[in-house]
Design a protein around this motif. Sequence first.
Motif, PDB file in Angstrom:
ATOM      1  N   PHE A   6      18.976  25.052 -15.153  1.00 47.07           N
ATOM      2  CA  PHE A   6      17.942  24.586 -16.077  1.00 47.07           C
ATOM      3  C   PHE A   6      18.201  23.125 -16.398  1.00 47.07           C
ATOM      4  N   ILE A   7      17.141  22.311 -16.377  1.00 40.91           N
ATOM      5  CA  ILE A   7      17.234  20.913 -16.780  1.00 40.91           C
ATOM      6  C   ILE A   7      16.366  20.725 -18.017  1.00 40.91           C
ATOM      7  N   GLY A   8      16.982  20.346 -19.122  1.00 42.47           N
ATOM      8  CA  GLY A   8      16.202  20.153 -20.334  1.00 42.47           C
ATOM      9  C   GLY A   8      17.090  19.897 -21.529  1.00 42.47           C
ATOM     10  N   ALA A  46      27.755  22.835 -18.127  1.00 38.71           N
ATOM     11  CA  ALA A  46      26.822  21.816 -18.605  1.00 38.71           C
ATOM     12  C   ALA A  46      27.197  20.439 -18.076  1.00 38.71           C
ATOM     13  N   VAL A  47      26.183  19.696 -17.647  1.00 38.50           N
ATOM     14  CA  VAL A  47      26.353  18.304 -17.224  1.00 38.50           C
ATOM     15  C   VAL A  47      25.405  17.447 -18.057  1.00 38.50           C
ATOM     16  N   ARG A  48      25.961  16.512 -18.787  1.00 45.00           N
ATOM     17  CA  ARG A  48      25.148  15.617 -19.619  1.00 45.00           C
ATOM     18  C   ARG A  48      24.493  14.577 -18.720  1.00 45.00           C
ATOM     19  N   LEU A  49      23.172  14.442 -18.817  1.00 43.56           N
ATOM     20  CA  LEU A  49      22.454  13.544 -17.926  1.00 43.56           C
ATOM     21  C   LEU A  49      22.067  12.222 -18.590  1.00 43.56           C
ATOM     22  N   ARG A  50      21.297  12.262 -19.646  1.00 42.23           N
ATOM     23  CA  ARG A  50      20.857  11.005 -20.251  1.00 42.23           C
ATOM     24  C   ARG A  50      20.383  11.202 -21.679  1.00 42.23           C
ATOM     25  N   LEU A 100      20.177  17.770 -20.387  1.00 37.41           N
ATOM     26  CA  LEU A 100      21.321  18.475 -19.818  1.00 37.41           C
ATOM     27  C   LEU A 100      20.933  19.230 -18.559  1.00 37.41           C
ATOM     28  N   PHE A 101      21.898  19.371 -17.668  1.00 32.84           N
ATOM     29  CA  PHE A 101      21.802  20.315 -16.557  1.00 32.84           C
ATOM     30  C   PHE A 101      22.672  21.498 -16.943  1.00 32.84           C
TER      31      PHE A 101
END
Length: 308
Positions: free
Chosen positions: A150-152, A169-173, A282-283
């Motif tokens: 999930f991306i959001g 979890a991967v923090r994106l921006r 987040l991813f």
Amino acid sequence: MDALDRLRIRNLKLLLAVQRLGSLSAAAAELGFTQPAATKILRELESLFGHRLLHRMPRGVKLTEAGEAAIERLKLGLTMLDRALQDARQGGGAPLRRLRIGVLPLAAVDPLPQAVRALLADGMDFRLEIVEQTVPVLLQALERREIDAFIGRVDAGLLHGTDNAVLHAVRLREEGLGFAVAADNPLARRRKVPLVELVAAPWILAPRGSFTRTALEQHFLQHGVPAPQAMIESLSFHTNLRLLAGTALITVAPSSAVNYYAGLGLVRALRPDHPMALSPLLFLAKPENMALPHLRRFAAALKATELG
């Protein structure tokens, strides 16, 4: 026949159900086992893993440390088996790779397109299915394993008490919500517009319960201003931004989307006296799903777009 040969998929699911329900009897009832059968299956599992898997509590049961470790192995094995069966059925027997990604619409502006372009340039060898929905719907789909990731943006309160409570979890921006009006709207020429002046304006808003709508309402209330009411409700911010033309309507959308449409001359960014900052994009995926090679590759491409 040894213990491993005697195990069945439903037997493995018993331990997962016990973890979720906190009761061996409730797990047995859910899976259609009798209590004696469930107890026998538990003993076989404990014999197979070589450790006691459950602690009996005053009310219900709790997994031991060995039980928690066993759960992680079972989740991985069941996920891989489920994916192999699904891919075989959909591919006429051929082991097709399939990746199902849930996204909020804001991810479709950026970074998802960048990640897809990078994967295609590098030779994407899997089929990508993109599911756009609201945060609660996508989190339920992730918990039911209907999507792989999930991306959001996610409120921690939505995760509490679910199987999604612990996620990779991967923090994106970081990105805020931008206010937008039609290019010829007089409000766009003002240096700053107080929130209190915007309440009575006609609004296009996402439906109640969506992340964007909730964030907007909380933002107004935190600054002592009543939340605006929607004249038009629409989940797609792309639709909402296009509807502004020739009207006095106001909407909110991710800042990147507002800037994109403003660059095309279709809208103008509105400058409120209190800009909106949001939680990071987040991813998110279940830890066991990260064993899927194509999901790891997708996550790496997604992260690379953020670093580039």
